[in-house]
Design an enzyme around this catalytic site. Structure first.
Site, PDB file in Angstrom:
ATOM      1  CB  CYS A 127       0.058  53.349  -5.818  1.00  0.00           C
ATOM      2  SG  CYS A 127       0.392  54.388  -4.413  1.00  0.00           S
ATOM      3  NE  ARG A 143       2.971  50.133 -10.055  1.00  0.00           N
ATOM      4  CZ  ARG A 143       2.984  50.910 -11.145  1.00  0.00           C
ATOM      5  NH1 ARG A 143       3.273  50.398 -12.316  1.00  0.00           N
ATOM      6  NH2 ARG A 143       2.736  52.200 -11.075  1.00  0.00           N
ATOM      7  CE  LYS A 176      24.408  53.597  -7.605  1.00  0.00           C
ATOM      8  NZ  LYS A 176      24.907  53.989  -6.365  1.00  0.00           N
ATOM      9  CD  GLU A 208      26.059  50.030  -5.643  1.00  0.00           C
ATOM     10  OE1 GLU A 208      25.617  49.302  -4.748  1.00  0.00           O
ATOM     11  OE2 GLU A 208      25.717  51.212  -5.773  1.00  0.00           O
ATOM     12  CE  LYS A 220      17.166  49.942  -3.149  1.00  0.00           C
ATOM     13  NZ  LYS A 220      18.088  50.824  -3.903  1.00  0.00           N
TER      14      LYS A 220
HETATM   15  C1  AGP Z   1      23.975  52.283  -3.033  1.00  0.00           C
HETATM   16  O1  AGP Z   1      23.823  52.026  -4.411  1.00  0.00           O
HETATM   17  C2  AGP Z   1      23.776  51.046  -2.183  1.00  0.00           C
HETATM   18  N1  AGP Z   1      22.541  50.429  -2.452  1.00  0.00           N
HETATM   19  C3  AGP Z   1      24.043  51.322  -0.699  1.00  0.00           C
HETATM   20  O2  AGP Z   1      25.243  52.046  -0.577  1.00  0.00           O
HETATM   21  C4  AGP Z   1      22.942  52.141   0.008  1.00  0.00           C
HETATM   22  O3  AGP Z   1      22.964  53.469  -0.449  1.00  0.00           O
HETATM   23  C5  AGP Z   1      23.239  52.113   1.522  1.00  0.00           C
HETATM   24  O4  AGP Z   1      23.174  50.773   1.958  1.00  0.00           O
HETATM   25  C6  AGP Z   1      22.258  52.960   2.338  1.00  0.00           C
HETATM   26  O5  AGP Z   1      20.972  52.447   2.174  1.00  0.00           O
HETATM   27  P1  AGP Z   1      19.737  53.346   2.698  1.00  0.00           P
HETATM   28  O6  AGP Z   1      19.736  54.604   1.887  1.00  0.00           O
HETATM   29  O7  AGP Z   1      18.518  52.499   2.469  1.00  0.00           O
HETATM   30  O8  AGP Z   1      19.969  53.637   4.160  1.00  0.00           O
END
Ligand code: AGP
Length: 616
Positions: free
Chosen positions: A2, A27, A493, A496, A611
């Site tokens: 928040c 945020r 990590k 990616e 994301k």
């Molecule tokens: C991980 O660093 C990635 N952003 C990706 O593997 C992510 O964990 C995956 O897409 C699952 O996303 P979620 O947890 O929002 O379901």
């Protein structure tokens, strides 16, 4: 998480509040609201959705006033509704509050207020309209209000357990704002027109660089011309103005270069949010009410399936080990995109956990629907309150990691693991797990945050190691047992964020083929911390070493023998084996982060990635 912005001064408050809310959008939020005081009348306007929706509601109203508070809400307690949006009110609309944080004992406080109505002020009909912990705080302050707003806040907070950054205003005190902090940051800025209070410096920097930071346990009484700070015993506390030279972008990241690094460093704090109020020391167990199953129903579960994607599936693997070891229940991890097209054998005694940071991953949603269709008990372990997976599962637990803005998931992974360990403990103690073992797990969990902080101090050392290996185009991560999922996460990590090709293998599997890959151009990052598989892992590293491969080792503090097997050793604090991923993953997150920065990658927004993967 928040966001808060408040102002009291000689200028009109509304434009400052709206601009401040927009500066806080980064945020992450799902609703917003403002309250302004004009000629003794407090007006509140709230809206679900973006700031534009709130602005649209406000534009036809003559909202004057030079004192106001405003808030962007990231739902933790209660769904995404206008009723749950802040500010919350009490005393018949004469008192308004905005709050960041989690009040751990809000249920007890609410019950106490409802059972003690006769002790409340006459104008205080305690009719709770929201599901939030913040509204309870409003009524608690109202209960103790006898004309001095700051004293009422201090007295109320003496009954509170949990975290807060809050600002309170009252119609009878036209230019006073009372702010208080415990575990959730608050910044107070000053310029020639008055004073600003915000959850970070971002919305204040447009007006001033002169700020003071409230510390935990402090309460500030702010007027248009003065700031007085006290501790919770109402003793005056001297504070000094500081000059911050961040720009607004830096302020959004609270001084960190990237959101990914900020979120890695958030982990000790948000980990505590994940476990707060969810364990019972005396019983050596966990208490996760959201699962919506009776103890007997939990005892009848004879199989657990975790469905997830990416990093969430690596967290799920930790859950698998934990359920097998603590609860003695067969557990398996299914990548959601595979599960949804298979013919899984499921019955009503199968518990399916859908694990997801966003709660909107298409493959995981589809897998949830398939599992429900086949009669499984389906629960969610999710970060985003009110997300699709949270709504479509029949209960579960929010991981309280706060908004995770970097594409590479770090703090959400850690909090997923925390919740999975708590569930395994809860199920285990309903079966054969002893009080002694359960207590050991709870004690170990309570020490994790400090050990995380120690591990984070390795960041500069790890940056140097990343620099040394930044010329390689391949890397192999090796781990065994509970550290194989850690190796998988470290590999993901790295690939990616830095685009370096990396693989992860169980240490014992290398000789079945992958060993052929290794050469002086293909370094190994091995996880060789002290646990029951230490000797086995040591042998695997020796096999690797014999082939002239460069080795980085993650080892337990004090294990000097690791130096013989590696070019670089990163020492981490020892913890209970099942909890190792909470500590061991952090150096791998930092390694990937620093490597990506060194290679000039778009750290928070890596190429080709989103994301939340909301499409197949
Ligand atoms: C991980 O660093 C990635 N952003 C990706 O593997 C992510 O964990 C995956 O897409 C699952 O996303 P979620 O947890 O929002 O379901």
């Amino acid at each position: 998480m928040c966001g808060i912005i408040a102002y009291t001064g000689i200028g009109p408050a509304l434009p400052i509040l709206i601009r401040g809310l927009r500066r806080l959008e980064y945020r992450g939020y799902d609703s917003a609201g403002v309250a302004l005081l004009d000629n003794g009348l407090l007006t509140r306007i709230r809206a679900v959705g973006k700031i534009d929706v709130l602005s649209e509601k406000i534009k036809d109203q003559e909202l004057l006033g030079t004192t106001g508070i405003a808030h962007t809400r990231w739902a933790t307690h209660g769904g995404v509704t206008e009723e749950n949006a802040h500010p919350h009110t009490a005393l018949g609309g004469k008192l308004m509050i905005v709050h960041n944080g989690i009040i751990e004992n809000y249920r007890e406080l609410k019950e106490s207020l409802l059972s003690d109505v006769q002790s409340l002020p006459p104008e205080e009909p305690v009719d709770f309209k929201s599901q939030t912990d913040t509204e309870v705080l409003a009524h608690l302050i109202a209960k103790h209000y006898q004309g001095d707003l700051r004293r009422a806040v201090e007295t109320a907070l003496s009954h509170v357990r949990g975290t807060y950054g809050l600002v309170v205003m009252h119609a009878d005190h036209p230019d006073i704002l009372v702010a208080a902090r415990m575990g959730s940051p608050l910044v107070i800025g000053m310029d020639s027109t008055g004073h600003y209070i915000a959850s970070d410096a971002t919305p204040i920097l447009a007006y001033t660089n002169k700020v003071m930071f409230l510390d935990d346990g402090e309460v500030a009484e702010v007027t248009s011309t003065s700031v007085k700070t006290y501790n919770l015993h109402d003793e005056y506390v001297e504070k000094h103005l500081e000059h911050i030279d961040w720009d607004e972008k830096q302020a959004e990241r609270q001084g960190f270069s990237h959101f990914m690094l900020k979120e890695i460093f958030d982990q000790p704090t948000v980990f505590q949010d994940a476990i707060r109020g969810r364990y019972n020391i005396a019983e050596g167990t966990a208490q996760l009410g959201g699962i919506n199953l009776t103890d007997n129903q939990m005892r009848e579960i004879n199989r657990v399936i975790f469905i997830a994607c990416g990093t969430a599936s690596h967290a799920a693997m930790i859950g698998k080990y934990a359920f097998e070891r603590l609860a003695g229940i067969p557990a398996e991890v299914e990548v959601a995109s595979e599960f949804r097209y298979r013919d899984p054998v499921i019955d009503t005694h199968t518990l399916v956990f859908a694990i997801s940071q966003s709660g909107e991953t298409a493959d995981t949603i589809a897998a949830v629907r398939e599992a429900k269709r086949r009669g499984a008990v389906v629960r969610g372990i999710v970060n985003a309150v009110g997300s699709t997976i949270a709504r479509e599962t029949d209960g579960g637990t929010y991981i309280h990691a706060g908004p995770e803005l970097a594409v590479a998931s770090t703090k959400a992974y850690t909090n997923m693991v925390a919740v999975l360990l708590l569930y395994a403990l809860q199920f285990g103690r309903l079966r054969r797990l002893s009080l002694a073992t359960g207590t050991r797990v709870v004690d170990a969990l309570r020490e994790v945050a400090e050990k995380m902080k120690q591990t984070l101090q390795l960041s500069e050392e790890i940056k140097k190691i990343a620099q040394k290996y930044s010329g390689y185009r391949d890397m192999m991560f090796l781990g065994r047992g509970i550290n194989f999922p850690v190796a998988l996460e470290g590999s993901l990590k790295l690939k990616e964020t830095s685009y370096i090709h990396s693989e992860a293998y169980p240490g014992g599997e290398m000789k079945h083929g992958a060993l052929a890959l290794l050469s002086p151009d293909f370094p190994v990052f091995g996880i060789m911390t002290k646990n029951q598989l230490y000797e086995k892992m040591r042998s695997n590293i020796e096999e690797v070493r014999a082939r002239g491969v460069n080795v980085i080792l993650l080892a337990t503090e004090g294990d000097s023998s690791a130096q013989e097997l590696a070019d670089d050793v990163i020492y981490v604090p020892e913890t209970m084996e099942l909890l190792e991923p909470l500590i061991n993953t952090i150096p791998l997150q930092l390694f990937a982060y620093h490597m990506a920065v060194i290679l000039g990658r778009d750290v928070d927004r890596p190429r080709n990635l989103a994301k939340s993967v909301t499409v197949e």
